[in-house]
Design a protein around this motif. Sequence first.
Motif, short mmCIF file in Angstrom:
data_model
loop_
_atom_site.label_atom_id
_atom_site.label_comp_id
_atom_site.label_asym_id
_atom_site.label_seq_id
_atom_site.Cartn_x
_atom_site.Cartn_y
_atom_site.Cartn_z
N VAL A 219 0.84 -1.20 0.00
CA VAL A 219 0.00 0.00 0.00
C VAL A 219 0.88 1.25 0.00
O VAL A 219 0.63 2.21 -0.75
N LEU A 220 1.93 1.23 0.81
CA LEU A 220 2.82 2.39 0.86
C LEU A 220 3.51 2.59 -0.48
O LEU A 220 3.61 3.72 -0.98
N HIS B 158 1.21 4.15 -2.82
CA HIS B 158 1.03 5.58 -2.58
C HIS B 158 2.18 6.43 -3.10
O HIS B 158 2.04 7.63 -3.24
N PHE C 36 3.83 10.94 -5.08
CA PHE C 36 5.01 11.73 -4.70
C PHE C 36 6.09 11.78 -5.78
O PHE C 36 7.09 12.44 -5.60
N LEU D 73 -5.05 2.40 12.37
CA LEU D 73 -4.68 1.80 11.08
C LEU D 73 -5.91 1.34 10.32
O LEU D 73 -6.00 1.51 9.09
N GLY E 18 -9.42 5.20 3.21
CA GLY E 18 -8.81 5.08 1.88
C GLY E 18 -9.74 4.37 0.91
O GLY E 18 -9.97 4.82 -0.21
N PHE E 19 -10.30 3.24 1.37
CA PHE E 19 -11.20 2.50 0.50
C PHE E 19 -12.47 3.29 0.21
O PHE E 19 -13.04 3.19 -0.89
N MET F 255 -12.62 6.38 -0.30
CA MET F 255 -12.31 7.27 -1.43
C MET F 255 -12.27 6.51 -2.74
O MET F 255 -12.62 7.02 -3.79
N VAL G 11 -4.81 15.78 -5.52
CA VAL G 11 -4.07 15.33 -4.33
C VAL G 11 -2.58 15.26 -4.65
O VAL G 11 -1.73 15.72 -3.89
N LEU H 31 -11.19 12.59 2.38
CA LEU H 31 -9.76 12.79 2.18
C LEU H 31 -9.14 13.45 3.40
O LEU H 31 -8.08 13.05 3.87
#
Lengths: 510, 244
Positions: B86-87, B90, B94, B148, B155-156, B158, B169, B190
């Motif tokens: 997941v990280l 994401h 970035f 967590l 998150g889901f 969204m 974003v 968000l």
Amino acid sequence: MAADVKAPPLREFPETPPALVPGAMSGAKPYVASDKIQQAIGFPGELTEGWEGRALGRMGELLDRYRSLRVYLDSCVHCGACADKCHYFLGTQDPKNMPVARQELMRSVYRRYFTLPGKLFPRLVGARDLTKDVLDEWYAYYHQCSECRRCSVFCPYGIDTAEVTMAAREIMDAVGLGQKYSNEIIGKVHRVGNNLGLPGPALADTLTGLEEDTLEETGASVRFPLDEAGAEVLLVTPSADFFAEPHVESLIGYAKVFHAAGIRWTLSSKASEAGNFGLFIGNYDQLRRIALRIREAALELGVKRIVVGECGHAWRVAYSFWNTLAGIGAGGDDPFARALQSQLDARYRQPTHICELTWDLIRQGALTLDPEANDHRVVTFHDSCNVARGSGMGDFPGGQFTIPRDIVRAVANRYVEMAPDTTLERTFCCGGGGGLLTDELLDLRVKGALPRMEALKEVVDRHGVNFMATICAICKAQFTKVLPYYGFKMGMVGGVHQLVSTAIRLGAKQ
Amino acid sequence: MSTASLVFAALFYAAVAVLVGGLAWRIRLYARTPAPLRIPTTPAPRTRGGVALRLAREVALFESLFKGGVWLWLFAWLFHAGLALVLLRHLRYFVEPVWAWLAFVVPLGVYAGFAMLAGLAGLWVRRVAVERVRYISTPSDHLMLALLVAIGLSGFAMKYLAHTDVVAVKAFFLGLMRLDPQPLPADPVLWLHLSLVAALMLVFPFSKLLHAPGLFFSPSRNQPDDSRERRHLAAWAAPLDSHR
Ligand code: HEM
Ligand code: HEM
Ligand code: SF4
Ligand code: SF4
């Protein structure tokens, strides 16, 4: 048997973790050391006004000195992987004997005084003030841990509750709350030279007696030399080997091995003790000073090799710490270490375990063995915790498991393993290690032996095992005392070199 | 630009500062605290390379935990492996342009999100249902799991319920990285997701989440078993030699 000592019933094997019985063992505490005992080894005599500040001060110092303590107190996620791994929990069902709960007794205080969340929101993170009640809990439950490291095997970060227990005992000693049994013994080792307080002349007498007995038994003049300068090997062994049963049988075994191999060896009256209770109380200074006796004896006697007898925690100290504490080992490049290391024979591992020495000789064919002599025995092997999880043997990881077993198989025909969950790195402590081998803790010791007794029962029933070999003086003493509570004969336990002693043939091979 | 955008910009600068600064402080402390005695849990590797492998197995496979019990291991591994993916997924907010291998990971990351939540659920049930684990749990243990789970659920939400403008974003976070704040979409879900993430970053260096760096500094895991071959001396212990 004392009336208040109860052996728990053996459970279905393999067992499921027991239900919790909070407070079951809150009253089990060893005797507190008198001010005389405390002061003899440099600790304050008793708990006095203002101890809280001094305890926290000592805790801060330990946090700065021991990475283990700092990292372990921060890292635990309360996952509970260790919770059902401690023999004292399994035997007593007291939740505070779960390794994580034992750590928590100190972690709660650590969080309160040394971390931000604990200062701001103590309830949220389970932080507590250091009060007399908390200290009393420390005294009870940090003396219900044998520092066996079994919990550290299963912890995802290797958190070793033994390190926390040692730190707690060190803090308690620093504020004058010491344990009588361990601290009295440490005093004796400095005063007399060994844990049992056996003075030099008495030791010499005992050894002469053993020479006579062995001559009678074997017809060979096996020697038990004391303080012989110029010997090749200095043997350092637990003092129980000098007269306790079954320990002495192993001492006779070592002597026969040296005799058969033609190795000149000696004991030392100055270093007549391999045990080092400095480990149990977590005090670096005592650990070091007790280890230095061995160094001095080795230098005085001019020996080439240092060999350690059957003693679990002594082997951990020797194998893992002697090089650091006393320069006994190899690879030292400072004057202190070189002074001894240049004298020692670099062809051998220093220090050497007696099992390493015997196994090397067996492999070289230097011993004549008659395994049939052990045919009346069906043997199993109990791995001692400090050897299994705190040391090594030989050239590869796990040598501490294979070498003693190889010896047993070479000297006995009938050998059986206990359940895999209870041997090798997962071995269960005998229940009497870590400075708990004292009568007032007998109830705890009997209960702590439960998992080992269950595994033993299984091989007794299925394979007729009648001899449990081990290489630790504490295991031998503990089992001798505890086996009868579970309906076994106390003579069932003995040393690996006791088996060697039975099988070895002297004088046959020239 | 809206006040909310500015607040979130400030919040994330602060959170990053606390996370990075706090972790650096902790790691420095661990690194500087000596380990005076050799205490690997044996049998242990005899060489540095062997130790690196041992640690790698602990990080990637949770080797010791597996010995402790299969169920706990399964939930723990699902959660952490899911979290790691997941990280990674994401990361696409970035970096610009998105690296090729990352573009490959991104679709997998969705399943990873489910794995993460499934693992968390298992861990939480265990914490409540198993008497031993319940006994050792503190309120903060439950809060951490709640945090967590809430991050994952928001998150889901969204992704599947109330879509958010992920392009905006991304522009917001790229702007933060260039010290040039951009507007953040005015989307309550968000905001919730991001506030919770910031909270996670803020508590990290002060909580049991220190287990992540802690593992690498654990003497029972990171020391080679070479005590007979090498003399190991801590700085504070070395001067003692000269007294004898
Ligand atoms: C090197 C990286 C990491 C390693 C090796 C690691 C390993 C572990 C292990 C073995 C456990 C115990 C089993 C369990 O309860 O799940 C655990 C627990 C946990 N980890 Fe990690 N972890 C790492 C990073 C992280 C990170 C980055 C986070 C947070 C965002 C995290 C959050 C947690 C939480 C919350 C628990 C406790 C779960 C519970 O309550 O049972 N971990 N970790
Ligand atoms: C600054 C950091 C973060 C930002 C900007 C962010 C943003 C987002 C966005 C925009 C989505 C929706 C994706 C979509 O609609 O396709 C999302 C989903 C999600 N986020 Fe985050 N998030 C951050 C940190 C985290 C962290 C630390 C976690 C885990 C602990 C997490 C877990 C999730 C999960 C599980 C989902 C749903 C599955 C998915 O689309 O990946 N997020 N996040
Ligand atoms: S070191 Fe041994 S006795 Fe102490 S808590 Fe761990 S398993 Fe129990
Ligand atoms: S296994 Fe390790 S991390 Fe898990 S509860 Fe026990 S000490 Fe804490």
